[in-house]
Design a protein around this motif. Structure first.
Motif, PDB file in Angstrom:
ATOM      1  N   THR A 140       0.852  -1.185   0.000  1.00 22.39           N
ATOM      2  CA  THR A 140       0.000   0.000   0.000  1.00 22.39           C
ATOM      3  C   THR A 140       0.893   1.242   0.000  1.00 22.39           C
ATOM      4  N   TYR A 141       0.822   2.013  -1.100  1.00 20.94           N
ATOM      5  CA  TYR A 141       1.635   3.231  -1.208  1.00 20.94           C
ATOM      6  C   TYR A 141       0.809   4.422  -0.727  1.00 20.94           C
ATOM      7  N   GLY A 142       0.890   4.710   0.567  1.00 20.20           N
ATOM      8  CA  GLY A 142       0.202   5.885   1.109  1.00 20.20           C
ATOM      9  C   GLY A 142       1.237   6.853   1.639  1.00 20.20           C
ATOM     10  N   ALA A 154       6.962   7.596   2.519  1.00 16.89           N
ATOM     11  CA  ALA A 154       6.798   7.224   1.106  1.00 16.89           C
ATOM     12  C   ALA A 154       6.088   8.392   0.422  1.00 16.89           C
ATOM     13  N   GLY A 155       4.742   8.358   0.369  1.00 16.26           N
ATOM     14  CA  GLY A 155       4.001   9.504  -0.169  1.00 16.26           C
ATOM     15  C   GLY A 155       4.341  10.800   0.567  1.00 16.26           C
ATOM     16  N   ALA A 156       4.749  10.666   1.822  1.00 15.76           N
ATOM     17  CA  ALA A 156       5.133  11.858   2.602  1.00 15.76           C
ATOM     18  C   ALA A 156       6.322  12.573   1.962  1.00 15.76           C
ATOM     19  N   ALA A 157       7.176  11.836   1.243  1.00 18.93           N
ATOM     20  CA  ALA A 157       8.311  12.480   0.553  1.00 18.93           C
ATOM     21  C   ALA A 157       7.799  13.323  -0.616  1.00 18.93           C
ATOM     22  N   SER A 216       1.233  19.559  -7.357  1.00 17.59           N
ATOM     23  CA  SER A 216       0.444  18.463  -6.785  1.00 17.59           C
ATOM     24  C   SER A 216       1.213  17.161  -6.973  1.00 17.59           C
ATOM     25  N   ALA A 217       0.841  16.172  -6.133  1.00 23.65           N
ATOM     26  CA  ALA A 217       1.567  14.891  -6.115  1.00 23.65           C
ATOM     27  C   ALA A 217       1.606  14.259  -7.505  1.00 23.65           C
ATOM     28  N   SER A 218       0.518  14.399  -8.234  1.00 21.06           N
ATOM     29  CA  SER A 218       0.452  13.710  -9.523  1.00 21.06           C
ATOM     30  C   SER A 218       1.374  14.344 -10.579  1.00 21.06           C
ATOM     31  N   ASP A 219       1.855  15.586 -10.345  1.00 14.81           N
ATOM     32  CA  ASP A 219       2.821  16.201 -11.274  1.00 14.81           C
ATOM     33  C   ASP A 219       4.078  15.352 -11.440  1.00 14.81           C
ATOM     34  N   THR A 220       4.404  14.600 -10.385  1.00 16.57           N
ATOM     35  CA  THR A 220       5.682  13.867 -10.395  1.00 16.57           C
ATOM     36  C   THR A 220       5.735  12.858 -11.533  1.00 16.57           C
ATOM     37  N   GLU A 221       4.576  12.333 -11.940  1.00 13.89           N
ATOM     38  CA  GLU A 221       4.573  11.319 -12.996  1.00 13.89           C
ATOM     39  C   GLU A 221       5.059  11.925 -14.314  1.00 13.89           C
ATOM     40  N   THR A 276      13.265  11.515  -5.884  1.00 16.98           N
ATOM     41  CA  THR A 276      12.400  11.383  -4.703  1.00 16.98           C
ATOM     42  C   THR A 276      11.302  10.355  -4.973  1.00 16.98           C
ATOM     43  N   LEU A 277      10.706  10.439  -6.147  1.00 20.29           N
ATOM     44  CA  LEU A 277       9.660   9.472  -6.514  1.00 20.29           C
ATOM     45  C   LEU A 277      10.238   8.052  -6.524  1.00 20.29           C
ATOM     46  N   GLU A 278      11.426   7.912  -7.079  1.00 24.10           N
ATOM     47  CA  GLU A 278      12.038   6.583  -7.161  1.00 24.10           C
ATOM     48  C   GLU A 278      12.368   6.003  -5.775  1.00 24.10           C
ATOM     49  N   ASP A 325      -1.749  -0.990  -4.011  1.00 21.32           N
ATOM     50  CA  ASP A 325      -2.896  -0.095  -3.795  1.00 21.32           C
ATOM     51  C   ASP A 325      -2.387   1.152  -3.085  1.00 21.32           C
ATOM     52  N   GLY A 326      -3.307   1.998  -2.600  1.00 18.21           N
ATOM     53  CA  GLY A 326      -2.909   3.261  -1.963  1.00 18.21           C
ATOM     54  C   GLY A 326      -2.746   4.361  -3.005  1.00 18.21           C
ATOM     55  N   GLY A 327      -2.821   5.614  -2.541  1.00 19.16           N
ATOM     56  CA  GLY A 327      -2.868   6.783  -3.425  1.00 19.16           C
ATOM     57  C   GLY A 327      -1.768   6.843  -4.484  1.00 19.16           C
ATOM     58  N   ALA A 328      -0.511   6.578  -4.086  1.00 21.78           N
ATOM     59  CA  ALA A 328       0.602   6.765  -5.014  1.00 21.78           C
ATOM     60  C   ALA A 328       0.716   5.643  -6.049  1.00 21.78           C
ATOM     61  N   CYS A 329      -0.078   4.577  -5.911  1.00 16.75           N
ATOM     62  CA  CYS A 329      -0.005   3.508  -6.923  1.00 16.75           C
ATOM     63  C   CYS A 329      -0.630   3.963  -8.245  1.00 16.75           C
ATOM     64  N   MET A 330      -1.288   5.123  -8.231  1.00  9.25           N
ATOM     65  CA  MET A 330      -1.844   5.643  -9.488  1.00  9.25           C
ATOM     66  C   MET A 330      -0.754   6.241 -10.379  1.00  9.25           C
ATOM     67  N   ASN A 331       0.441   6.396  -9.827  1.00 10.43           N
ATOM     68  CA  ASN A 331       1.555   6.968 -10.587  1.00 10.43           C
ATOM     69  C   ASN A 331       2.182   5.895 -11.499  1.00 10.43           C
ATOM     70  N   ASN A 332       1.953   6.012 -12.798  1.00 11.94           N
ATOM     71  CA  ASN A 332       2.415   4.978 -13.743  1.00 11.94           C
ATOM     72  C   ASN A 332       3.929   4.906 -13.837  1.00 11.94           C
TER      73      ASN A 332
HETATM   74  P1  ADP Z   1      -2.978   7.749   3.344  1.00 10.44           P
HETATM   75  O1  ADP Z   1      -4.061   6.718   3.364  1.00 10.44           O
HETATM   76  O2  ADP Z   1      -1.700   7.333   4.022  1.00 10.44           O
HETATM   77  O3  ADP Z   1      -3.426   9.122   3.760  1.00 10.44           O
HETATM   78  P2  ADP Z   1      -3.291   7.692   0.446  1.00 10.44           P
HETATM   79  O4  ADP Z   1      -3.395   6.261   0.101  1.00 10.44           O
HETATM   80  O5  ADP Z   1      -4.504   8.548   0.387  1.00 10.44           O
HETATM   81  O6  ADP Z   1      -2.527   7.902   1.814  1.00 10.44           O
HETATM   82  O7  ADP Z   1      -2.183   8.328  -0.546  1.00 10.44           O
HETATM   83  C1  ADP Z   1      -1.791   9.646  -0.428  1.00 10.44           C
HETATM   84  C2  ADP Z   1      -0.274   9.769  -0.482  1.00 10.44           C
HETATM   85  O8  ADP Z   1       0.172   9.378  -1.787  1.00 10.44           O
HETATM   86  C3  ADP Z   1       0.184  11.194  -0.284  1.00 10.44           C
HETATM   87  O9  ADP Z   1       1.315  11.155   0.564  1.00 10.44           O
HETATM   88  C4  ADP Z   1       0.562  11.700  -1.667  1.00 10.44           C
HETATM   89  O10 ADP Z   1       1.696  12.533  -1.603  1.00 10.44           O
HETATM   90  C5  ADP Z   1       0.870  10.430  -2.432  1.00 10.44           C
HETATM   91  N1  ADP Z   1       0.373  10.478  -3.810  1.00 10.44           N
HETATM   92  C6  ADP Z   1      -0.909  10.596  -4.211  1.00 10.44           C
HETATM   93  N2  ADP Z   1      -1.001  10.582  -5.557  1.00 10.44           N
HETATM   94  C7  ADP Z   1       0.258  10.443  -6.028  1.00 10.44           C
HETATM   95  C8  ADP Z   1       0.839  10.357  -7.335  1.00 10.44           C
HETATM   96  N3  ADP Z   1       0.094  10.395  -8.430  1.00 10.44           N
HETATM   97  N4  ADP Z   1       2.172  10.212  -7.414  1.00 10.44           N
HETATM   98  C9  ADP Z   1       2.938  10.147  -6.303  1.00 10.44           C
HETATM   99  N5  ADP Z   1       2.453  10.231  -5.058  1.00 10.44           N
HETATM  100  C10 ADP Z   1       1.135  10.375  -4.907  1.00 10.44           C
END
Ligand code: ADP
Length: 491
Positions: A257-259, A302-305, A318-323, A373-375, A402-409
């Motif tokens: 889970t990438y959160g 992880a996503g916190a970075a 925004s987080a999604s810009d990184t992709e 950072t993304l890597e 799963d988790g928010g950052a898994c949407m980053n291809n």
């Molecule tokens: P949590 O449940 O821990 O709050 P989420 O599963 O909602 O986390 O995911 C949010 C985290 O993922 C945030 O830290 C955000 O920076 C990161 N994130 C969300 N979308 C992307 C993305 N497209 N690319 C990289 N990181 C992302």
């Protein structure tokens, strides 16, 4: 149409999810609640606010369906968070002490000085840490006025959030939890499936306050609601629920889970195994008393970075810009960001490490720092998967995400390259809520395990596109970088 409702009680919000009898996610309602920080390092929630927010989202969710069409409820919850309440009135005797709360670190240090580390690991599968419930319970008993006298009258109950919700939903009838939640209390022997006498005696916690522990897919009681009696037929802690929701039913299957952080769990089947490399052992969801286990590792940042890039450095919007940015520039040449902002978790466990950027040259630019950072999310994931394979003797064949950052291809492709394994992203990334729903639906005979497997629709599979030599070179650089961050600050 019949429905299962999944209640997902998380750290920052309560959610309710409607799943139809075909396993399709129909609707989600969500409500945030207050985070309470009374002192530095202390984190609390109001148990009544948690309960109310959970019932509110349930009501909102089911307002458009007939209550008689709800077959059963599944509950998944933030783990380890501790509630102590009055048996008769159901009133909390203190706020819930949240898993993040560090106030009991000194109790843990004392346990370590008393040489309990290996005993605790053998019995509970855990490392002694304030994160788990046991020392939080002790703190409440020792520090909150009136708890000790109520204990003498046998009027006190303890529960993790699942127990707290069920006690209330069943009108104070059922004081229960499931194996996965019990395994996070640091008071439960996960081999003989009993509350651990020695730990309870050491911490002076009476066994009478602890809930009965049940299989994750069983009847935990009936939610009494507007004249209806809705069975609660599934319960699991959030990470175990996600492992189940991703149908990781077989030995060696892993989900990540990438959160904010990353949580990796590997199903190790019926084998109880202890890690030699800084992972913990925990109980996975099982359908009967024939317990299955999992190895668990977590990445703190992880996503916190990615949030750091946005909020502290201000170099992305925004987080999604990184992709887009990571995909638009060429492969990095020996540039690594190690986001050890709060020390390093598994497998390094160095609290004194701090973050660093390596490999800077005169032409290093903003986009390269963003990409590195993304890597780092993928590198930290590989660190854990490598030790999972070593500890378990099982080989990963694919990683379910799963988790928010898994949407980053870009990140998912890079992860696959780095592991040399397939990375599978499901269509529904709400694995946690689906897991609890599946457990409830199994008990209610709405579906069976095969149908859950069939229900796993894949959004996208990523295949490794690089060879071993390149992989080893990239990962070798990361290992070198991580090592150089060790022991950065004075102990
Ligand atoms: P949590 O449940 O821990 O709050 P989420 O599963 O909602 O986390 O995911 C949010 C985290 O993922 C945030 O830290 C955000 O920076 C990161 N994130 C969300 N979308 C992307 C993305 N497209 N690319 C990289 N990181 C992302």
């Amino acid at each position: 149409m019949k429905y299962i409702v999944s209640l997902d009680q998380g750290t920052t919000s309560s959610r309710a999810i409607l799943i139809n009898e075909n396993g399709k996610l129909i609707d989600i309602k969500q409500k945030e609640f207050k985070q309470i920080f009374p002192h530095q390092g202390w984190v609390e929630h109001d148990p009544n606010e948690i309960l109310k927010s959970q019932i509110d989202v349930f009501e909102e969710l089911v307002s458009s369906i007939s209550l008689s069409d709800i077959v059963s409820i599944g509950i998944t919850n933030q783990r380890e968070t501790t509630v102590i309440w009055d048996k008769d009135t159901g009133k909390p005797l203190y706020n819930a002490i949240v898993w993040q709360d560090k106030r009991t670190s000194s109790i843990c240090d004392q346990m370590k000085r008393d040489e309990l580390s290996s005993y605790v690991k053998e019995s509970t599968g855990l490392v002694i840490d304030s994160y788990f419930s046991a020392t939080k319970v002790k703190w409440i008993i020792d520090n909150v006025d009136g708890v000790k006298s109520k204990l003498k009258e046998d009027k006190v109950l303890f529960g993790t959030i699942d127990s707290w919700l069920i006690y209330n939903l069943t009108n104070f009838k059922n004081h229960v939890t499931d194996y996965t939640n019990a395994s996070r209390t640091m008071m439960y022997n996960i081999k003989n499936l009993q509350w651990d006498k020695k730990i309870l005696e050491y911490l002076d916690i009476p066994k009478s306050i602890l809930p009965e522990v049940m299989t994750s897919s069983s009847n935990f009681g009936e939610f009494q609601y507007k004249g209806f009696s809705i069975p609660i037929n599934g319960v699991a802690g959030d990470q175990q629920a996600a492992l189940f929701g991703q149908a990781c039913f077989e030995d060696g299957m892993v989900k990540n889970t990438y959160g904010t952080g990353c949580f990796l769990l590997m199903n190790t089947g019926k084998k109880f195994m202890l890690s030699k490399n800084g992972l913990i052992t925990t109980i996975a969801c099982s359908l009967d008393d024939n317990i299955e286990y999992a190895l668990e590792g977590s990445v703190f940042v992880a996503g916190a970075a990615i949030q750091w890039l946005r909020d502290s450095l201000g170099i992305i919007d925004s987080a999604s810009d990184t992709e887009k940015i990571a995909s638009s520039i060429k492969k990095l040449d020996d540039i690594y960001v190690v986001p050890a902002f709060a020390g390093l978790g598994s497998p390094y466990w160095d609290m004194y490490s701090r973050g660093a950027i390596f490999g800077l040259t005169r032409d290093t630019d903003r986009n390269q720092i963003i990409k590195a950072t993304l890597e780092s999310l993928a590198y930290q994931t590989k660190d854990i998967i490598d030790v999972m394979e070593k500890d378990s003797g099982l080989n990963l064949n694919s990683l379910k995400v799963d988790g928010g950052a898994c949407m980053n291809n870009y990140l998912m492709q890079f992860q696959s390259d780095l592991l040399g394994n397939e990375v599978i992203r499901p269509e529904i990334i709400e694995s946690t809520a689906m897991g609890a729903g599946y457990l409830a639906g199994l008990k209610s005979s709405i579906w069976d395990k095969d149908q859950i497997i069939k229900n796993q629709k894949i959004d996208r599979t990523f295949q490794s596109q690089i060879d071993m030599e390149e992989r080893n070179k990239m990962y070798g650089g990361w290992k070198k970088a991580v090592k150089r961050t060790f022991n950065w600050i004075e102990k």
